[in-house]
Design a protein around this motif. Structure first.
Motif, short mmCIF file in Angstrom:
data_model
loop_
_atom_site.label_atom_id
_atom_site.label_comp_id
_atom_site.label_asym_id
_atom_site.label_seq_id
_atom_site.Cartn_x
_atom_site.Cartn_y
_atom_site.Cartn_z
N GLY A 1 30.59 39.37 -7.07
CA GLY A 1 30.29 40.79 -7.28
C GLY A 1 29.35 41.01 -8.43
O GLY A 1 28.48 41.89 -8.38
N LEU A 2 29.50 40.21 -9.48
CA LEU A 2 28.62 40.34 -10.64
C LEU A 2 27.19 39.96 -10.28
O LEU A 2 26.24 40.67 -10.61
CB LEU A 2 29.14 39.45 -11.77
CG LEU A 2 28.50 39.64 -13.14
CD1 LEU A 2 28.81 41.02 -13.70
CD2 LEU A 2 28.96 38.57 -14.11
N THR A 3 27.02 38.84 -9.58
CA THR A 3 25.69 38.43 -9.15
C THR A 3 25.07 39.46 -8.22
O THR A 3 23.88 39.79 -8.33
CB THR A 3 25.75 37.06 -8.47
OG1 THR A 3 26.23 36.08 -9.41
CG2 THR A 3 24.38 36.62 -7.98
N ILE B 1 28.77 42.85 -17.30
CA ILE B 1 29.97 42.29 -17.89
C ILE B 1 31.01 41.98 -16.81
O ILE B 1 31.31 42.81 -15.95
CB ILE B 1 30.56 43.28 -18.92
CG1 ILE B 1 29.49 43.66 -19.94
CG2 ILE B 1 31.78 42.67 -19.59
CD1 ILE B 1 28.79 42.50 -20.61
N GLY B 2 31.59 40.77 -16.89
CA GLY B 2 32.55 40.33 -15.89
C GLY B 2 34.00 40.46 -16.31
O GLY B 2 34.88 40.34 -15.47
N PHE C 1 21.61 39.94 -20.12
CA PHE C 1 22.83 39.22 -20.46
C PHE C 1 23.81 39.36 -19.30
O PHE C 1 24.23 40.46 -18.96
CB PHE C 1 23.44 39.81 -21.74
CG PHE C 1 24.79 39.25 -22.09
CD1 PHE C 1 24.96 37.90 -22.32
CD2 PHE C 1 25.89 40.09 -22.21
CE1 PHE C 1 26.21 37.39 -22.66
CE2 PHE C 1 27.14 39.59 -22.55
CZ PHE C 1 27.30 38.24 -22.78
N VAL C 2 24.16 38.23 -18.69
CA VAL C 2 25.10 38.23 -17.56
C VAL C 2 26.34 37.46 -17.99
O VAL C 2 26.28 36.26 -18.28
CB VAL C 2 24.47 37.58 -16.31
CG1 VAL C 2 25.43 37.70 -15.13
CG2 VAL C 2 23.14 38.25 -15.97
N HIS C 3 27.47 38.15 -18.01
CA HIS C 3 28.71 37.61 -18.55
C HIS C 3 29.70 37.33 -17.41
O HIS C 3 30.31 38.23 -16.85
CB HIS C 3 29.31 38.64 -19.53
CG HIS C 3 30.73 38.35 -19.93
ND1 HIS C 3 31.78 39.15 -19.53
CD2 HIS C 3 31.27 37.37 -20.69
CE1 HIS C 3 32.90 38.68 -20.03
NE2 HIS C 3 32.62 37.60 -20.74
N TYR D 1 24.30 48.91 -19.77
CA TYR D 1 25.48 48.05 -19.97
C TYR D 1 26.48 48.38 -18.87
O TYR D 1 27.08 49.45 -18.87
CB TYR D 1 26.07 48.31 -21.35
CG TYR D 1 27.01 47.24 -21.85
CD1 TYR D 1 26.52 46.03 -22.37
CD2 TYR D 1 28.39 47.44 -21.85
CE1 TYR D 1 27.38 45.06 -22.86
CE2 TYR D 1 29.26 46.47 -22.35
CZ TYR D 1 28.75 45.28 -22.85
OH TYR D 1 29.60 44.32 -23.35
N GLU D 2 26.64 47.47 -17.92
CA GLU D 2 27.45 47.77 -16.74
C GLU D 2 28.80 47.05 -16.80
O GLU D 2 28.88 45.84 -16.92
CB GLU D 2 26.71 47.33 -15.47
CG GLU D 2 27.42 47.72 -14.18
CD GLU D 2 26.54 47.52 -12.96
OE1 GLU D 2 25.55 48.27 -12.83
OE2 GLU D 2 26.83 46.61 -12.15
#
Length: 379
Positions: free
Chosen positions: A65-67, A25-26, A86-88, A43-44
């Motif tokens: 940072g998310l990638t 999650i971003g 799921f990449v937000h 779930y991060e």
């Protein structure tokens, strides 16, 4: 950050079907207290300590940072269990302050706009009072927004390239979409540098790209589709049974080439204003908020609280600048009115409560999720 129930059900359905489910999650609105983590094995929500242009701490995670976090987790993953990931990405929200070279990539002006959340509030107010003078600053924000889009695009590309280099992309179905767009200076008396007040194309027309690992691409599908159709389409492509609760339509045929029946109507409902006289004492909190029904060629809007209607010919007026409701024959309007009435009557809302946690309110307010006291004047 309201998401169709179908999409909230998706990880749980896939988990029950034997998939490992993971979410990265971003942005703060998708934190655990709002139950967006339901159905996920992992779930991060590791947000950056600080972010440019924000007065609060720990509210979002940069696209880079998310990638990085997703790739790091995938490298450590040991199981061969099928994975739903799921990449937000949250960066294309205010503040619009992407790192260089993206921050200045499209900037051609010399205004004092830097892209902060405060800038969006200031420009929004100026567009309502002095639209011609404020246009220059709004265009400056637009260039910074475009830089954010290019920055996120590069990070999504980096993740896909890593999947390609490791061989994982050969067996990966990729879906890229969004929950909403953003109104800039197109409809300043309804909303400007915001989303949620209106149901115009600026917020309702969102991207959807589906890349199937075993099928050739390059096809553009013109059929009318809704956000609630994404989940059943994904399940259908994976040969996972679609729960009866899902109201969306599967568009798997648009990907595979098999016959499918596109929807005739698409519907949407605004999420603002959040004032008590709009939300309290009604069947659901959105009952009095602007709504719309559209076909492939026209759109009918309704503001229930004001009993105000608008109608747009999307072929002649795709930017929805000319309301022709008063000039449109009744036989043209009636089918859309009946369709919208039927949709509203079919509502089966889940229980909802307002969040009264002060920390959450402070964080969401700093991110621009709380509107002022002024409600939109029309749909």
């Amino acid at each position: 950050f309201l998401v169709p129930e179908e999409n909230l059900m998706l990880p749980e359905v896939l988990h029950d079907a034997g998939y490992q489910t993971a979410g990265f999650i971003g942005g703060y609105p998708l934190v655990r207290p709002y139950a967006f983590n339901q159905g996920f094995d992992y779930y991060e929500t590791r947000f950056d300590p600080t972010s440019p242009g924000l007065k609060v701490y720990g509210s979002q995670r940069s696209a880079q940072g998310l990638t990085d976090g997703v790739i790091h987790w995938l490298k450590k993953r040991q199981t061969e269990t099928p994975l739903f990931l799921f990449v937000h990405y949250f960066d294309v929200h205010a503040p619009y302050m992407a790192p260089e070279p993206y921050y200045g990539m499209y900037r051609r002006d010399d205004s004092d706009v830097t892209g902060t959340v405060d800038d969006t509030f200031r420009v929004k107010d100026a567009l309502r009072k002095h639209p011609l003078q404020a246009r220059r600053e709004s265009l400056a924000l637009t260039s910074l927004y475009a830089g954010e889009v290019s920055y996120v695009d590069a990070q999504v590309g980096r993740l896909i390239q890593w999947l390609r280099e490791t061989g994982m992309l050969e067996n990966t179905l990729v879906i890229l979409t969004s929950d909403h767009g953003e109104t800039m200076h197109e409809h300043p008396m309804i909303e400007a540098w915001d989303h949620g007040y209106g149901v115009y194309r600026t917020t309702q027309h969102i991207p959807l790209i589906i890349r199937h690992p075993y099928l050739s691409g390059g096809k553009r599908e013109p059929a009318l589709m809704s956000n609630i159709d994404v989940a059943p389409t994904l399940l259908d492509l994976l040969k996972v049974p679609i729960p009866s609760r899902m109201e969306g339509v599967s568009y798997a045929g648009a990907v595979t080439g098999a016959p499918f029946t596109p929807r005739l109507h698409a519907y949407a409902e605004a999420t603002k204003p959040g004032a008590d006289d709009y939300e309290d004492g009604h069947r659901w909190r959105g009952e009095l908020k602007p709504k719309m029904v559209r076909t492939s060629s026209s759109k009918l809007m309704l503001h229930p609280k004001r009993n105000a209607w608008r109608f747009y010919d999307l072929v002649a007026d795709p930017k929805e600048k000319r309301d022709v409701h008063a000039k449109t024959p009744v036989p043209v309007l009636e089918p859309l009115e009946r369709a919208l009435d039927k949709w509203i009557e079919s509502a089966d809302p889940l229980d909802a409560q307002k969040d009264v946690d002060e920390k959450n309110r402070e964080m969401l307010n700093a991110l621009g999720y709380f509107e002022g006291s002024d409600a939109p004047q029309s749909p």
